[in-house]
Design a protein around this motif. Structure first.
Motif, PDB file in Angstrom:
ATOM      1  N   THR A  26       0.620  -8.410  -1.155  1.00  0.00           N
ATOM      2  CA  THR A  26      -0.060  -7.309  -1.759  1.00  0.00           C
ATOM      3  C   THR A  26      -0.643  -6.246  -0.898  1.00  0.00           C
ATOM      4  OG1 THR A  26      -1.419  -9.216  -3.119  1.00  0.00           O
ATOM      5  CG2 THR A  26      -2.299  -6.860  -3.009  1.00  0.00           C
ATOM      6  N   THR A  27      -0.855  -6.317   0.427  1.00  0.00           N
ATOM      7  CA  THR A  27      -1.018  -5.360   1.413  1.00  0.00           C
ATOM      8  C   THR A  27       0.245  -4.655   1.645  1.00  0.00           C
ATOM      9  OG1 THR A  27      -2.552  -6.452   2.439  1.00  0.00           O
ATOM     10  CG2 THR A  27      -1.849  -4.755   3.688  1.00  0.00           C
ATOM     11  N   VAL A  28       1.317  -5.290   1.611  1.00  0.00           N
ATOM     12  CA  VAL A  28       2.424  -4.492   2.076  1.00  0.00           C
ATOM     13  C   VAL A  28       2.905  -3.675   0.651  1.00  0.00           C
ATOM     14  CG1 VAL A  28       5.075  -4.976   2.237  1.00  0.00           C
ATOM     15  CG2 VAL A  28       3.385  -6.153   3.686  1.00  0.00           C
ATOM     16  N   LEU A  29       2.774  -4.414  -0.582  1.00  0.00           N
ATOM     17  CA  LEU A  29       3.059  -3.480  -1.791  1.00  0.00           C
ATOM     18  C   LEU A  29       2.214  -2.194  -1.826  1.00  0.00           C
ATOM     19  CD1 LEU A  29       3.461  -6.401  -4.372  1.00  0.00           C
ATOM     20  CD2 LEU A  29       5.185  -4.724  -3.495  1.00  0.00           C
ATOM     21  N   VAL A  30       0.783  -2.426  -1.311  1.00  0.00           N
ATOM     22  CA  VAL A  30       0.031  -1.150  -1.617  1.00  0.00           C
ATOM     23  C   VAL A  30       0.468  -0.092  -0.576  1.00  0.00           C
ATOM     24  CG1 VAL A  30      -2.348  -0.511  -0.985  1.00  0.00           C
ATOM     25  CG2 VAL A  30      -1.970  -2.398  -2.330  1.00  0.00           C
ATOM     26  N   LEU A  31       0.916  -0.494   0.813  1.00  0.00           N
ATOM     27  CA  LEU A  31       1.292   0.324   1.653  1.00  0.00           C
ATOM     28  C   LEU A  31       2.681   1.089   1.271  1.00  0.00           C
ATOM     29  CD1 LEU A  31       0.460  -1.499   4.963  1.00  0.00           C
ATOM     30  CD2 LEU A  31      -0.652   0.444   4.176  1.00  0.00           C
ATOM     31  N   VAL A  32       3.740   0.367   0.801  1.00  0.00           N
ATOM     32  CA  VAL A  32       4.876   0.902   0.253  1.00  0.00           C
ATOM     33  C   VAL A  32       4.444   2.031  -0.634  1.00  0.00           C
ATOM     34  CG1 VAL A  32       6.876   0.407  -0.952  1.00  0.00           C
ATOM     35  CG2 VAL A  32       6.212  -1.159   0.938  1.00  0.00           C
ATOM     36  N   ALA A  33       3.610   1.683  -1.885  1.00  0.00           N
ATOM     37  CA  ALA A  33       3.154   2.486  -2.737  1.00  0.00           C
ATOM     38  C   ALA A  33       2.696   3.742  -2.140  1.00  0.00           C
ATOM     39  CB  ALA A  33       2.289   1.941  -3.796  1.00  0.00           C
ATOM     40  N   LEU A  34       1.693   3.697  -1.209  1.00  0.00           N
ATOM     41  CA  LEU A  34       1.150   4.784  -0.485  1.00  0.00           C
ATOM     42  C   LEU A  34       2.283   5.657  -0.006  1.00  0.00           C
ATOM     43  CD1 LEU A  34      -1.982   3.417   1.012  1.00  0.00           C
ATOM     44  CD2 LEU A  34      -1.948   4.958  -0.816  1.00  0.00           C
ATOM     45  N   ALA A  35       3.072   5.011   0.765  1.00  0.00           N
ATOM     46  CA  ALA A  35       4.244   5.699   1.452  1.00  0.00           C
ATOM     47  C   ALA A  35       5.141   6.435   0.531  1.00  0.00           C
ATOM     48  CB  ALA A  35       5.151   4.749   2.154  1.00  0.00           C
ATOM     49  N   ILE A  36       5.279   5.695  -0.461  1.00  0.00           N
ATOM     50  CA  ILE A  36       6.227   6.687  -1.717  1.00  0.00           C
ATOM     51  C   ILE A  36       5.335   7.884  -2.236  1.00  0.00           C
ATOM     52  CG2 ILE A  36       6.995   6.473  -3.921  1.00  0.00           C
ATOM     53  CD1 ILE A  36       7.770   3.599  -3.349  1.00  0.00           C
ATOM     54  N   VAL A  37       3.911   7.986  -2.463  1.00  0.00           N
ATOM     55  CA  VAL A  37       3.142   8.846  -3.023  1.00  0.00           C
ATOM     56  C   VAL A  37       3.120   9.768  -1.869  1.00  0.00           C
ATOM     57  CG1 VAL A  37       1.020   9.637  -3.526  1.00  0.00           C
ATOM     58  CG2 VAL A  37       1.758   7.557  -4.559  1.00  0.00           C
ATOM     59  N   PHE A  38       2.865   9.564  -0.510  1.00  0.00           N
ATOM     60  CA  PHE A  38       3.034  10.352   0.706  1.00  0.00           C
ATOM     61  C   PHE A  38       4.354  11.106   0.541  1.00  0.00           C
ATOM     62  CE2 PHE A  38       3.513  11.467   5.098  1.00  0.00           C
ATOM     63  CZ  PHE A  38       2.485  12.357   5.237  1.00  0.00           C
ATOM     64  N   MET A  39       5.604  10.658   0.517  1.00  0.00           N
ATOM     65  CA  MET A  39       6.689  11.183   0.676  1.00  0.00           C
ATOM     66  C   MET A  39       6.897  12.242  -0.780  1.00  0.00           C
ATOM     67  SD  MET A  39       9.259   8.468   1.987  1.00  0.00           S
ATOM     68  CE  MET A  39       8.747   6.933   1.114  1.00  0.00           C
ATOM     69  N   ALA A  40       6.396  11.793  -1.714  1.00  0.00           N
ATOM     70  CA  ALA A  40       6.682  12.568  -3.027  1.00  0.00           C
ATOM     71  C   ALA A  40       5.790  13.973  -2.829  1.00  0.00           C
ATOM     72  CB  ALA A  40       6.065  11.967  -4.394  1.00  0.00           C
ATOM     73  N   GLU A  41       4.756  13.897  -2.033  1.00  0.00           N
ATOM     74  CA  GLU A  41       3.791  15.074  -2.127  1.00  0.00           C
ATOM     75  C   GLU A  41       4.284  15.953  -0.862  1.00  0.00           C
ATOM     76  OE1 GLU A  41       1.178  16.002  -3.450  1.00  0.00           O
ATOM     77  OE2 GLU A  41       1.481  14.212  -4.989  1.00  0.00           O
ATOM     78  N   LEU A  61      12.885  13.613   2.748  1.00  0.00           N
ATOM     79  CA  LEU A  61      14.083  12.593   3.115  1.00  0.00           C
ATOM     80  C   LEU A  61      13.845  11.983   4.566  1.00  0.00           C
ATOM     81  CD1 LEU A  61      16.645  11.955   1.806  1.00  0.00           C
ATOM     82  CD2 LEU A  61      17.693  14.018   2.725  1.00  0.00           C
ATOM     83  N   ALA A  62      13.227  13.002   5.388  1.00  0.00           N
ATOM     84  CA  ALA A  62      13.134  12.496   6.636  1.00  0.00           C
ATOM     85  C   ALA A  62      12.268  11.332   6.820  1.00  0.00           C
ATOM     86  CB  ALA A  62      12.512  13.795   7.710  1.00  0.00           C
ATOM     87  N   LEU A  63      11.030  11.629   5.995  1.00  0.00           N
ATOM     88  CA  LEU A  63      10.184  10.412   5.925  1.00  0.00           C
ATOM     89  C   LEU A  63      10.740   9.118   5.427  1.00  0.00           C
ATOM     90  CD1 LEU A  63       7.214  12.317   4.496  1.00  0.00           C
ATOM     91  CD2 LEU A  63       7.466  11.275   7.141  1.00  0.00           C
TER      92      LEU A  63
END
Length: 83
Positions: A26-41, A61-63
């Motif tokens: 669950t922690t990994v899934l939350v971190l992946v979701a946060l990484a995706i949001v960070f990249m999208a911003e 793309l670099a992220l």
């Protein structure tokens, strides 16, 4: 004839879905979701020096590339450690 073996009982009271959603996963899934949001911003263009060439690309793309490289390194590390 009656078998003397004890019936098989699950040790945890969780079903299949509960067994898959462990705290670590669950922690990994939350971190992946946060990484995706960070990249999208972060969509602006950045200049990145790759040893010799200077490359211009979107920051997301670099992220994303660094995220994939980090995930591969982590997977390789834990895969080798498990053996």
């Amino acid at each position: 004839m009656i078998s003397k073996e004890a019936p098989r009982v699950r040790k945890s009271g969780r079903g299949r879905a509960g067994a898959w959603f462990t705290p670590a996963r669950t922690t990994v899934l939350v971190l992946v979701a946060l990484a995706i949001v960070f990249m999208a911003e972060n969509t602006q263009q950045v200049k990145i020096r790759l040893i010799v060439p200077l490359v211009t690309m979107p920051l997301y793309l670099a992220l994303l590339l660094m995220f994939i490289i980090g995930a591969l390194c982590g997977g390789l590390f834990f895969h080798r450690r498990a053996r």
